[in-house]
Design an enzyme around this catalytic site. Structure first.
Site, PDB file in Angstrom:
ATOM      1  N   THR A 112      -5.776   3.479  -4.754  1.00 53.66           N
ATOM      2  CA  THR A 112      -5.201   4.341  -5.790  1.00 53.66           C
ATOM      3  C   THR A 112      -4.412   3.520  -6.803  1.00 53.66           C
ATOM      4  OG1 THR A 112      -5.116   6.207  -4.257  1.00 53.66           O
ATOM      5  CG2 THR A 112      -3.647   6.301  -6.157  1.00 53.66           C
ATOM      6  N   ASP A 150       0.861  -1.180   0.000  1.00 49.81           N
ATOM      7  CA  ASP A 150       0.000   0.000   0.000  1.00 49.81           C
ATOM      8  C   ASP A 150       0.897   1.231   0.000  1.00 49.81           C
ATOM      9  OD1 ASP A 150      -2.265   1.697   0.290  1.00 49.81           O
ATOM     10  OD2 ASP A 150      -2.032   1.735   2.456  1.00 49.81           O
ATOM     11  N   SER A 151       0.319   2.393  -0.325  1.00 50.08           N
ATOM     12  CA  SER A 151       1.058   3.656  -0.244  1.00 50.08           C
ATOM     13  C   SER A 151       1.538   3.937   1.180  1.00 50.08           C
ATOM     14  CB  SER A 151       0.166   4.806  -0.698  1.00 50.08           C
ATOM     15  OG  SER A 151      -0.964   4.898   0.143  1.00 50.08           O
ATOM     16  N   GLU A 157      -4.733   9.573   9.063  1.00 48.93           N
ATOM     17  CA  GLU A 157      -3.338   9.446   9.500  1.00 48.93           C
ATOM     18  C   GLU A 157      -3.017  10.331  10.694  1.00 48.93           C
ATOM     19  OE1 GLU A 157      -0.746   9.814   6.209  1.00 48.93           O
ATOM     20  OE2 GLU A 157      -1.111   7.725   5.699  1.00 48.93           O
ATOM     21  N   CYS A 194      -4.214  -1.144  -2.037  1.00 52.01           N
ATOM     22  CA  CYS A 194      -4.218   0.315  -2.182  1.00 52.01           C
ATOM     23  C   CYS A 194      -5.219   0.647  -3.281  1.00 52.01           C
ATOM     24  CB  CYS A 194      -2.818   0.791  -2.582  1.00 52.01           C
ATOM     25  SG  CYS A 194      -2.715   2.565  -2.951  1.00 52.01           S
ATOM     26  N   CYS A 254     -10.861   3.159  -0.577  1.00 48.13           N
ATOM     27  CA  CYS A 254      -9.492   3.402  -0.132  1.00 48.13           C
ATOM     28  C   CYS A 254      -9.315   2.624   1.162  1.00 48.13           C
ATOM     29  CB  CYS A 254      -9.280   4.899   0.097  1.00 48.13           C
ATOM     30  SG  CYS A 254      -7.758   5.341   0.963  1.00 48.13           S
ATOM     31  N   THR A 255      -8.162   1.961   1.298  1.00 47.88           N
ATOM     32  CA  THR A 255      -7.972   1.068   2.451  1.00 47.88           C
ATOM     33  C   THR A 255      -7.769   1.817   3.775  1.00 47.88           C
ATOM     34  OG1 THR A 255      -5.655   0.832   1.774  1.00 47.88           O
ATOM     35  CG2 THR A 255      -7.177  -0.906   1.107  1.00 47.88           C
ATOM     36  N   HIS A 256      -7.693   3.145   3.709  1.00 46.73           N
ATOM     37  CA  HIS A 256      -7.694   3.918   4.966  1.00 46.73           C
ATOM     38  C   HIS A 256      -9.111   4.055   5.547  1.00 46.73           C
ATOM     39  CE1 HIS A 256      -3.669   5.412   3.864  1.00 46.73           C
ATOM     40  NE2 HIS A 256      -3.556   5.828   5.094  1.00 46.73           N
ATOM     41  N   TYR A 265      -0.482   8.680  -2.016  1.00 48.13           N
ATOM     42  CA  TYR A 265      -0.439   8.586  -3.478  1.00 48.13           C
ATOM     43  C   TYR A 265      -1.643   9.292  -4.136  1.00 48.13           C
ATOM     44  CZ  TYR A 265       2.988   4.639  -3.461  1.00 48.13           C
ATOM     45  OH  TYR A 265       4.088   3.833  -3.326  1.00 48.13           O
ATOM     46  N   GLY A 266      -2.731   9.430  -3.396  1.00 52.95           N
ATOM     47  CA  GLY A 266      -4.035   9.735  -3.995  1.00 52.95           C
ATOM     48  C   GLY A 266      -4.147  11.065  -4.708  1.00 52.95           C
TER      49      GLY A 266
END
Lengths: 275, 275
Positions: A75, A10-11, A152, A73, A186-188, A42-43
């Protein structure tokens, strides 16, 4: 039976939400995870830069003896999955196709919402997959550029006025269009599940793209007869491109468990494919 | 007289606020600007990664025939200025020392606020400079990790509920401590000047670190007798590490003028010093 590890990248650390699901489904599997923490996010970057970074990420993982790669990821999955897959000798699974399939199956009305990074929305990848499966479906997309920095920075909890304000702003148009299914592209975003679910209401089903990618990976391994010995305990090893300081604490937020495993820093820009 | 260009770099486009001041003070100077848009933001990264990136940024600029380098990035100025200066054959100016001096001069009460990225606050660089100049001064520091992503997403205008909420949260502790001077320790923050000034009140003086860095650069050139021919029109050339698409539009926000000059993408990771 195949005890070689599964590679995941992932980013940043959002992809650990997919690792969590993978470990739950297949506790006997070894996992090697790479998070590009030195270049996250990255997005908001251009297509060509995302492709360059994704190639290096995949090349780094390919330096191990793996059996499959999960691109955890949103993105990269929407921008560069075909390129990564074409250049790899391993099976490569992304999150867009499995999440699209799940959304197409779940939706009753065909009105499906999608949230993701600017890059993910720009590609139209979800739209292509969903309308292939359900031509009458209507996809309503919304880029959410502030979600990754907010997550984050630990701003994902209900009651946090900043995240609640941003969620309302981004999701109101999807609510107004009465989507009945919403893809967290998005995996976040699984960390925002509680805030998003509270805003969208109980009638809207949420599709976790990272978890769908993990399920697809498990299915692929099963169909390849390449699952690990189920009696063994699976182990995780982590690699990042910035300092490992603070990794365990942040990773535990995404994995929802204590993190005591090995983590190592690498120089990701040294893994150019030379293309 | 010296018509060689001034080199300026930042993690992204925030440093253009310093270029704006530089062009205002010295309209005859040529400027070469590098923004590391492929790896922005720096403010949440580790010390060692910031140093690595800063070295590459300075090495890239050093491939031109320059007369001075302005590090128009609060994070690099506080984390890696000594390293960049020691490894460069050119004079190198940062933003921390000039902004500290300005704050120490302006403050009546000696209670000075500082806002910056996490990396900038962590170094304690402002504290060291300010207490050297005014030993009785009290510096009250506040990391503002969401300001850069908010500014980059255009969320800096008065009336935007998200930025106003975040500004209140970050700055209330500084207001409570009745600082009379506030250092904007990141070159993105001048875009937030109106929102910050409205919250802090007219009695608090704001110090723009990028503008102070530009003034110090002008002073250094004057003392070196290295100003360009004042009759000539200065030109700007821009380099970035991500796609140049959308550059003119975003750059015009920071420069507060239309941007028609040349912009070119480069591969910044190729500019390793080999250290």
């Amino acid at each position: 039976m195949d005890n070689r590890p599964i590679g995941v990248f992932d980013s940043g650390l959002g992809g650990l939400t997919a690792v969590r699901e993978l470990s739950r489904l297949l506790p006997g599997e070894d996992i090697i995870y790479f998070g590009d923490t030195g270049r996250v996010p990255y997005g908001g970057r251009s297509r060509q830069t995302i492709i360059k970074y994704a190639r290096q990420d995949a090349n780094f993982l390919s330096s191990f003896e793996l059996k499959i790669i999960l691109v955890a990821c949103g993105t990269v999955s929407s921008t560069a999955l075909d390129i990564v897959a074409a250049e790899s000798s391993l099976p490569v699974v992304g999150v867009v196709r499995p999440a699209s399939q799940r959304a197409a199956e779940l939706s009753r009305t065909g009105r499906i919402g999608l949230i993701g990074t600017q890059a993910t929305i720009r590609t139209g990848a979800y739209e292509r997959h969903i309308t292939t499966l359900r031509p009458e479906a209507e996809l309503i997309s919304q880029p959410c550029p502030l979600f990754v920095p907010l997550v984050e920075n630990g701003r994902f909890r209900p009651g946090d006025v900043v995240i609640e304000t941003v969620v309302r702003e981004y999701l109101q148009p999807l609510k107004d269009r009465t989507v009945d299914t919403l893809v967290l592209g998005c995996t976040h975003y699984p960390l925002l599940r509680e805030v998003i679910a509270a805003f969208m209401g109980p009638e809207v089903q949420l599709v976790d793209s990272g978890a769908e990618g993990a399920r697809r990976t498990a299915d692929r391994l099963r169909s390849m007869d390449a699952l690990a010995d189920p009696g063994r305990p699976g182990a995780c090893r982590y690699y990042v491109s910035d300092s490992t300081e603070g990794f365990a604490q942040l990773a535990s937020v995404f994995l929802q468990r204590d993190v005591n495993e090995q983590v190592q820093q690498i120089e990701i820009e040294n893994f150019d494919s030379g293309i």
